[in-house]
Scaffold this active site. Structure first.
Site, PDB file in Angstrom:
ATOM      1  N   SER A  86       0.716  -1.110   0.016  1.00 50.35           N
ATOM      2  CA  SER A  86      -0.075   0.050   0.088  1.00 50.35           C
ATOM      3  C   SER A  86       0.688   1.393   0.031  1.00 50.35           C
ATOM      4  O   SER A  86       1.622   1.463  -1.099  1.00 50.35           O
ATOM      5  CB  SER A  86      -0.949  -0.199   1.134  1.00 50.35           C
ATOM      6  OG  SER A  86      -1.828   0.958   1.193  1.00 50.35           O
ATOM      7  N   HIS A 195      -8.154   0.014  -0.447  1.00 49.11           N
ATOM      8  CA  HIS A 195      -7.983  -1.442  -1.215  1.00 49.11           C
ATOM      9  C   HIS A 195      -9.184  -1.840  -1.842  1.00 49.11           C
ATOM     10  O   HIS A 195      -9.315  -3.268  -1.942  1.00 49.11           O
ATOM     11  CB  HIS A 195      -7.081  -2.322  -0.723  1.00 49.11           C
ATOM     12  CG  HIS A 195      -5.661  -1.767  -0.421  1.00 49.11           C
ATOM     13  ND1 HIS A 195      -5.036  -0.963  -1.330  1.00 49.11           N
ATOM     14  CD2 HIS A 195      -5.220  -1.557   0.763  1.00 49.11           C
ATOM     15  CE1 HIS A 195      -4.003  -0.495  -0.679  1.00 49.11           C
ATOM     16  NE2 HIS A 195      -3.848  -0.671   0.776  1.00 49.11           N
TER      17      HIS A 195
END
Length: 311
Positions: A86, A195
């Site tokens: 991420s 996400h």
């Protein structure tokens, strides 16, 4: 042997994480540069109160990762591969010399603001341990709705998955997962539903900002934490960074790709040791170490040995 430098994502943050960085000129220079670019005292970002803010968390992760990686680079080490989970992808791109640190700071500040603004409350992420992907996907299909959305977010291991969405929907999935035998279902220290499709709009806004920034071909092999593939092209890297907030993280496959490409030393940059725990499951024939908690001379010895074998 080849080395992978891995940079952690949100959830790994710790109060005092910037104050606890090694006292070295290159680290201080990194902190000073960040303060000048952001026009604020960055050592004010890592208090427990400040870390309730997504922007502060993501900036601290970027700064800590880049500062410690630069310290290792100054000591003569260089990774064969970089990857980031991420927000960790931004530090990986900086160390791969594909993105300037100053640009990364501005983009990450905007990224955190966009994510927090989109979902100021009522949403987050939950880790579920002990169930495989197919069973989690079935639960998500049963619970997900327009009023209470919930999605798959991270594949961290074959039986360690993360979901994202509304607190109501995640609680329902967690309850059903426990009933199916999940070992644990616990909320993460993340206040936004990362996400998944819920962040499509913020990602599109970030992509507009990325269009104004120079992104170069990586000088170190960069593995995407989303696609688990090697990215060599600057435009593909720009897309990977801008949109990783709304794409599922497949960290398990990323680690498997690294092993298949000959990586045998996995080094986790600060903060924390979360990625080290995940890597131990995959690097059974290799070495896994975290920067945090390891003496610098011990890291030097490990990296020198790996780099010597690679030559």
């Amino acid at each position: 042997m080849s080395t992978l430098w891995a940079f952690p994502g949100q959830g790994a943050q710790q109060p005092g994480m910037l104050h606890g960085l090694p006292d070295a000129p290159v680290v201080r220079a990194c902190l000073d540069q960040a303060g000048a670019v952001l026009d604020e005292p960055v050592l004010g970002l890592d208090s427990a109160d400040a870390l309730r803010d997504t922007r502060a968390v993501q900036l601290c992760l970027l700064i800590a990762g880049v500062a410690c990686a630069r310290l290792l680079l100054e000591r003569g080490h260089r990774p064969d591969y970089v990857a980031g989970l991420s927000i960790g992808a931004y530090a990986a791109a900086v160390i791969a010399e594909a993105l300037d640190f100053a640009d990364a700071l501005r983009l990450v500040a905007l990224r955190g603001e966009l994510m927090q603004r989109a979902y100021p409350s009522g949403y987050g992420m939950t880790a579920i341990l002990g169930l495989d992907l197919s069973r989690i996907e079935r639960l998500l299909e049963q619970v997900n709705s327009a009023a209470a959305p919930v999605y798959l977010a991270n594949i961290n291991a074959d039986n360690q998955l993360v979901i994202a969405g509304s607190h109501t929907a995640m609680a329902q999935v967690a309850e059903r997962a426990r009933a199916m035998g999940a070992g644990a279902a616990r909320p993460l220290a993340i206040s936004v539903p990362s996400h998944c499709a819920l962040l499509d709009a913020p990602a599109a806004c970030l992509a507009e900002a990325f269009a104004q920034v120079e992104v170069r071909r990586p000088k170190v092999r960069y593995l995407s934490g989303s696609s688990a593939r090697l990215i060599l092209d600057a435009d593909k890297l720009r897309d990977d960074l801008a949109y990783n907030m709304c794409r599922v993280v497949d960290w398990h496959s990323t680690l498997q790709t690294a092993v298949e490409r000959g990586v045998r030393l996995h080094l986790e940059l600060p903060p924390g040791t979360v990625l080290t725990g995940l890597a131990r499951r995959v690097f059974s024939a290799g070495t896994v170490v975290a920067f945090q908690g390891t003496r610098l001379d011990s890291l030097d010895a490990l990296l020198n040995q790996a780099e010597g074998l690679d030559r």
